[in-house]
Design an enzyme around this catalytic site. Sequence first.
Site, PDB file in Angstrom:
ATOM      1  N   SER A   1       0.791  -1.233   0.000  1.00 35.33           N
ATOM      2  CA  SER A   1       0.000   0.000   0.000  1.00 35.33           C
ATOM      3  C   SER A   1       0.819   1.276   0.000  1.00 35.33           C
ATOM      4  O   SER A   1       0.242   2.366  -0.079  1.00 35.33           O
ATOM      5  CB  SER A   1      -0.959   0.013   1.200  1.00 35.33           C
ATOM      6  OG  SER A   1      -2.073  -0.812   0.942  1.00 35.33           O
TER       7      SER A   1
ATOM      8  N   LYS B   1       0.063   3.872  -2.655  1.00 31.46           N
ATOM      9  CA  LYS B   1      -0.903   4.963  -2.527  1.00 31.46           C
ATOM     10  C   LYS B   1      -0.221   6.333  -2.463  1.00 31.46           C
ATOM     11  O   LYS B   1      -0.870   7.357  -2.720  1.00 31.46           O
ATOM     12  CB  LYS B   1      -1.780   4.740  -1.293  1.00 31.46           C
ATOM     13  CG  LYS B   1      -2.709   3.526  -1.400  1.00 31.46           C
ATOM     14  CD  LYS B   1      -3.546   3.366  -0.136  1.00 31.46           C
ATOM     15  CE  LYS B   1      -4.547   2.208  -0.262  1.00 31.46           C
ATOM     16  NZ  LYS B   1      -3.895   0.879  -0.228  1.00 31.46           N
TER      17      LYS B   1
ATOM     18  N   SER C   1      -5.687   3.173   4.778  1.00 31.90           N
ATOM     19  CA  SER C   1      -5.132   2.394   3.669  1.00 31.90           C
ATOM     20  C   SER C   1      -6.263   1.762   2.864  1.00 31.90           C
ATOM     21  O   SER C   1      -6.269   0.566   2.582  1.00 31.90           O
ATOM     22  CB  SER C   1      -4.157   1.319   4.171  1.00 31.90           C
ATOM     23  OG  SER C   1      -3.314   0.909   3.110  1.00 31.90           O
TER      24      SER C   1
END
Length: 421
Positions: A103, A106, A266
């Site tokens: 993640s 991102k 997240s």
Amino acid sequence: MKNGWWIASSVGALAVVVGVAGLGINAQINSLNHPPAYTVAAPTEIFQPVQAQAEVDFTQLRAALETAADDPRLGRFVGQIRDVDTGEIIWSQNPDAPVRPASATKILTAAAALYELGWDDTIATDVVAGDTPGTVVIRAAGDVTMSQEQLDDLAEQLEGQSIDTVLVDTSIWSAETFAPGWERIDIDAGYIAPVEPVMIEGGRIGGSYGDLPRTHTPALDVAKALADRVGADDTGKGTATSEALVLATTESENLETRLRRMMEESDNVMAEAIGREVAQHRGEPTDTASSARLTMDILEQQGFDLTGVNIVDNSGLSFDNLITPRLLDDLLHAAATGDTLRPLLNTLPIAGGNGTLIDRYEDLGGAGWVRAKTGTLTATSALAGTVTSDRVYTFAFVSNGSNILDARAAMDEMATVLREF
């Protein structure tokens, strides 16, 4: 000093940590579950910025970082650390190695959105008159965080209308709603949902935050929820012309607020939606792979080096994503030293305070001083953000081929070295 604003906000972040700790919250660690984000009112800005020294010898700090990086818990470990004020890279280990980022992807998604859309971008969702009497159509526009209150407001605006059918038009985005390589089991696990351009709270079932089970039919759920409020019997998918009469409208929160929620929780759904929003704004294809390529294109156009980088989604859910720690750190340094990406820093979870870092740093001096995006997949852990000490540092750590909890602990300790030096 150009970085003083952020140092002051980091000191304020410590007050947030203290406030949260006072609630006696004991969040359970789960290697793949992200806890819900906690919100605390921003403290009054009474703190004075810390001034960086004109000269500093990083020799001892480098030695301490090299020792921390040699921890066997980190598996295949790569990373980079930079002093914000001077721009000097004070430690690195294979910073150009493309690795699975989870993640931490991102960070790329957020940066591209800020460059393309701006922090104050919002999404308007209209309800328009359908082609037949008694029919209304929700013209989906990309808002995947629609709240129950927004639906209540839409229903109030529709009072007096004789409505028997509520349709939803999802044609603004690609018909592909689920990317190759994603697992359908992750819908019920709460990590993803079919990516459609209108949802209630990211498609969560039974709540607004966290990795709750997600719906398999998010857009239709919105139509059903509005139909229930206005007394309509039928729902389905349909289309709305651009000339259709607007009967009701609702607006999303601005991009900075949505990015903060995306980063703190997240949230994969929000990341994919924001990637598609950027593609729609550019007039480009909005399928998963195309929107991910556009994220890379935008960053490359802004002068970032994407050598070795390849992402196939905007959330980091895919095991096929490859990112270098140098790129992650470059983006964070750009956020710490420039205006356009500056809101990115405010979206990062606070160590020991909120989001995906709420149950970490309990016994570490980095609590309240580290702000970072986490990343978790099988045998993969990432941590990338900023640390405030007498100076401000940006950093990007990625561990592949390691035990998740062990690698997390080792990276948290390494970030704390920066704080305590």
